[in-house]
Design an enzyme around this catalytic site. Structure first.
Site, PDB file in Angstrom:
ATOM      1  CD  GLN A 176     -90.107  62.492  19.685  1.00 19.76           C
ATOM      2  OE1 GLN A 176     -90.301  61.343  19.301  1.00 19.76           O
ATOM      3  NE2 GLN A 176     -89.797  63.542  18.907  1.00 19.76           N
ATOM      4  CE  LYS A 218     -85.038  61.415  15.614  1.00 23.32           C
ATOM      5  NZ  LYS A 218     -84.661  60.090  15.310  1.00 23.32           N
ATOM      6  CB  THR A 219     -83.943  60.078   9.641  1.00 15.59           C
ATOM      7  OG1 THR A 219     -84.454  59.734  10.772  1.00 15.59           O
ATOM      8  CG2 THR A 219     -82.954  59.116   9.260  1.00 15.59           C
ATOM      9  CG  ASP A 258     -81.537  58.895  15.910  1.00 12.77           C
ATOM     10  OD1 ASP A 258     -81.750  60.047  16.194  1.00 12.77           O
ATOM     11  OD2 ASP A 258     -82.007  58.203  15.162  1.00 12.77           O
ATOM     12  CD  GLU A 259     -84.959  58.682  18.639  1.00 13.69           C
ATOM     13  OE1 GLU A 259     -85.042  59.556  19.629  1.00 13.69           O
ATOM     14  OE2 GLU A 259     -85.566  58.432  17.575  1.00 13.69           O
ATOM     15  NE  ARG A 291     -94.486  59.009  17.316  1.00 12.71           N
ATOM     16  CZ  ARG A 291     -93.489  59.697  16.918  1.00 12.71           C
ATOM     17  NH1 ARG A 291     -92.723  59.226  16.022  1.00 12.71           N
ATOM     18  NH2 ARG A 291     -93.106  60.729  17.449  1.00 12.71           N
TER      19      ARG A 291
END
Length: 778
Positions: A256, A33-34, A225-226, A614
């Site tokens: 998340q 996504k980044t 974002d997020e 992670r």
């Protein structure tokens, strides 16, 4: 530009190439996504969108800096500098500095951290003569924080009888008054806390339509974002800013969403399509980070949640090793397993310490891990512990620096006015505070006018106060012509701080002086870094804002090759080749405090999903059968989350609870059979329960027999575990409990042979070789 777009897969290209209109990107863990956000911003700029018209909101400064660096590589650094990109708090602090006068604040307002806020609330509680055991400052601050993030102002609080009744029921009927005092004192001190940066931005955009119109026109393209981690206050700001052009792109993953405890509202992402018309939804479902085993195990976990957006995360990566599950007897043994596994993996595969992360549910779990890593001489870093900028000596220097920028900053003033000691005691400070409240002025202003106010102070005390005022004003004059480094260095010496700390010659005292030196180094680095920032000049105010808004994960330690220890909440957005998720036990993870409702349990499950995803190559799940809690050893059972993973993805390094069977070390035949005919049951009399007696029972002996203590037999060939020939002075050994050490001397013979060993942690110890479990490693 086309070269960068061609690097994206088909699913990533679709949202990147949409220019206008509202859109939501549901991005699974590790789905790139980044990269999508970065290339989309560069693509907008290539289409002629002015970089000044783009706003990108992230949740860490680290993420913003990384994205801006990538964009600079594509479009050039001069254009990238013009982007408004940063955290919610840093962007809105910037806006508030421009518009502060409309709200009655100075443009150089201070930003209080939680420590400053707790100190201020403590003093308010003391002044109101309330019981600090009932009105606990941290609890009061938490309550006020939740009010602010829900846009419950002081006025709204007093207009809401239900809130007042709830506080009265919890024996805090005067909480509203504390809230009022806290807001008033912050305003008088020209200070905002973290929550104010959002609350005051909402106030600004709602009370001043011309300001809203100005920033709506400025930010024609907005990216968040997020998005699943936004709270109600952040959500309203984004809605207001994007309402005119509706070119808003939000990126997130409902799986998340793990910050409900600090106000994050998962409904912001679940209901996004209802907030805007014609929303385009895109899904990034290919995971580039983790192995197939990890991705599919994570899918199996999150599938148990009922409230979620539909998506199927998949990966083209290799299957990879299964997730390894390890059961230990105690938390200490769990720590030793983790440390020894890291040690072995490092040796076998030539890995760096930075390849490993240990994640836990609560900070308290780090102790056993730290002990074990130290014994193995494995360097580590704890994230989320006491930040460098929270240490007393650093806060003291920063207190002086804050006063130079904003003399009204009451918390900074109270911190440093008598440190180093200059004869200004508590009674003087109390008189100053009372006078400041009476006149509606800051304490510093009262000190400036001390000759004209009758506070019953001696002339000596007045002179000391005026000397302090003069000193601060002299610093302000220096600040007009010199950079932040010169001023901080001057303050550290001129105030006597360095001399005061040098009086303490202990290692702790030396470390405090070194910390101030490190702070000065940090200021110099900051000034050099500001050369790259458009419009920045390395001023003191810029440095203080950077410190106030930086999170623990944003700070560069200068040594990345350390095992990372952190809570799962802090691990969000990070990735490591090897991840240990420790403490996988019921009432610990999931937390006992999160089992009251389905929504709480589902958030815990999302937290486990975040932890597992992670890991890039290998994940370990560890748990203990017993663990110390509040000084007591309590039994534990494995977390339900382990059972929710399909067995084919797991490798149990120790037997599972269901098929566990004790393997005896001696033959049961040696005990023979029990001849029950020798026993008869005595009939109960007078309600006395029956007991077993033998026919040949001797009568009770009234005298106490003195038994000779049995001599303890030597362990069977225990010395064989450490043959004499293997051990000699100078050998480097590893002990399970004391860690690494060097043999200094050997004495005695046979079963009484002892080794004198100098351990790196714990110093010199003398161990009996027949009992000591030592491994010779050098």
């Amino acid at each position: 530009m086309q070269n960068y777009i061609s690097q994206l897969n088909e699913a990533q290209q679709a949202p990147t190439l949409q220019k206008d209109g509202p859109m939501i990107i549901i991005a699974g863990a590790g789905s790139g996504k980044t990269r999508v956000l970065t290339i989309r911003i560069a693509y907008l700029m290539s289409l002629g969108v002015d970089s000044f018209n783009i706003l990108a909101l992230t949740f860490t400064n680290k993420a913003a800096k990384e994205m801006k660096k990538r964009i600079a590589d594509i479009v050039g650094s001069s254009e990238a500098k013009n982007l408004w990109m940063g955290t919610f708090h840093s962007i809105f602090a910037k806006i508030l500095r421009f518009e502060a006068d409309k709200l009655g604040f100075p443009s150089n307002f201070s930003i209080y951290d939680s420590q400053d806020s707790v100190r201020l609330i403590s003093s308010i509680i003391k002044e109101m003569q309330l019981d600090k055991d009932v009105y606990k400052p941290k609890q009061v601050l938490s309550r006020i924080s939740s009010f602010k993030n829900s846009l419950i102002t002081v006025k709204a609080y007093f207009n809401n009888p239900e809130l007042q009744e709830a506080d009265a029921m919890s024996k805090k009927p005067r909480l509203g008054e504390i809230y009022q005092q806290y807001v008033d004192r912050c305003f008088k001190a020209g200070a905002m806390d973290f929550d104010d940066l959002l609350l005051r931005t909402n106030e600004l955009l709602n009370r001043f339509p011309d300001v809203l119109a100005k920033y709506q026109d400025r930010f024609r393209y907005i990216m968040v974002d997020e998005y699943q981690d936004t709270n109600h206050s952040q959500y309203l700001i984004v809605r207001a800013l994007s309402d005119r052009f509706q070119n808003i792109c939000v990126v997130g993953d409902d799986a998340q969403s793990i910050y409900a405890f600090r106000g994050a509202n998962i409904n912001n992402i679940l209901n996004f399509q209802k907030d805007y018309e014609g929303v385009q939804m895109y899904r990034l479902e290919q995971n580039y980070r983790s192995t197939k085993n990890i991705v599919e195990a994570a899918n199996a976990i999150i599938d148990k949640n009922k409230v979620k957006l539909d998506k199927v995360v998949w990966t083209a990566n290799d299957d990879g090793p299964p997730i390894r599950v390890h059961r230990s007897l105690t938390d200490g043994e769990e720590g030793r397993f983790v440390a020894s596994t890291i040690f072995e993996q490092k040796m076998q595969q030539q890995l760096k310490n930075g390849s490993f992360a240990i994640l836990y549910r609560t900070n308290a779990q780090s102790r056993a891990m730290e002990d074990a890593l130290r014994k193995r001489d494995i360097p580590y870093r704890i994230y989320g512990g006491l930040s460098f900028y929270q240490r007393k000596e650093i806060k003291d220097v920063l207190g002086y620096l804050r006063l130079v920028i904003n003399p009204k900053d009451e918390e900074a003033l109270m911190r440093v006015i008598n440190y180093p000691a200059r004869g200004i005691g508590n009674s003087t400070l109390e008189k100053l505070t009372v006078a400041a409240n009476h006149y509606g002025r800051s304490v510093f202003e009262v000190m400036e006018a001390i000759e004209r106010i009758d506070l019953k102070l001696t002339s000596g005390t007045k002179n000391k106060l005026l000397d302090f005022v003069t000193m601060i004003k002299s610093f302000q004059v220096i600040n007009e012509t010199q950079d932040a480094f010169f001023l901080a260095d001057h303050i550290a010496k001129k105030t006597g701080l360095i001399q005061e700390l040098k009086k303490d010659a202990t290692p702790e005292g030396v470390a405090r002086v070194e910390n101030i030196e490190e702070l000065l180094n940090g200021i110099r680095d900051f000034i050099e870094g500001q050369i790259e920032v458009d419009g920045a000049r390395g001023a003191l105010s810029e440095f203080l804002e950077d410190v106030a808004l930086a999170s623990d994960l944003d700070k560069d330690t200068g040594d990345d090759d350390r095992v990372a220890l952190m809570t799962i909440h802090l691990a969000k957005g990070l990735e490591f080749p090897y991840v240990f998720i420790v403490g996988m036990e019921e009432d610990l993870f999931p937390s006992a405090m999160s089992l009251n409702t389905r929504s709480e349990l589902e958030e815990e499950r999302r937290l486990f999903y975040v932890a597992l995803t992670r890991a890039e190559h290998q994940a370990y799940l560890t748990y203990a059968q017993s663990r110390y809690r509040w000084g007591k050893l309590v039994d534990s059972e494995p977390s339900r989350f382990i059972e929710e993973i399909t067995d084919k993805f797991l490798d149990y390094l120790t037997p599972t609870e269901t098929n566990y069977k004790y393997k005896p070390m001696i033959n049961a035949d040696i005990f023979g059979d029990v001849d029950k005919s020798k026993f008869r049951q005595q009939k109960p009399t007078n309600g006395t329960p029956p007991k077993w007696i033998t026919d040949n029972d001797p009568k009770p002996d009234s005298g106490i027999r003195r038994l000779k203590p049995m001599s303890r037999p030597a362990p069977q060939d225990s010395a064989a575990a450490m043959p004499d020939s293997k051990l000699a002075p100078g050998n480097v050994v590893m002990h399970e409990r004391f860690g690494r050490g060097q043999v200094v001397n050997l004495e005695g013979v046979g079963a009484d042979k002892k080794a004198e060993i100098n351990f790196e942690v714990g110093g010199l110890k003398k161990l009996l070789l027949r009992f000591a479990k030592l491994d010779v490693i050098g």
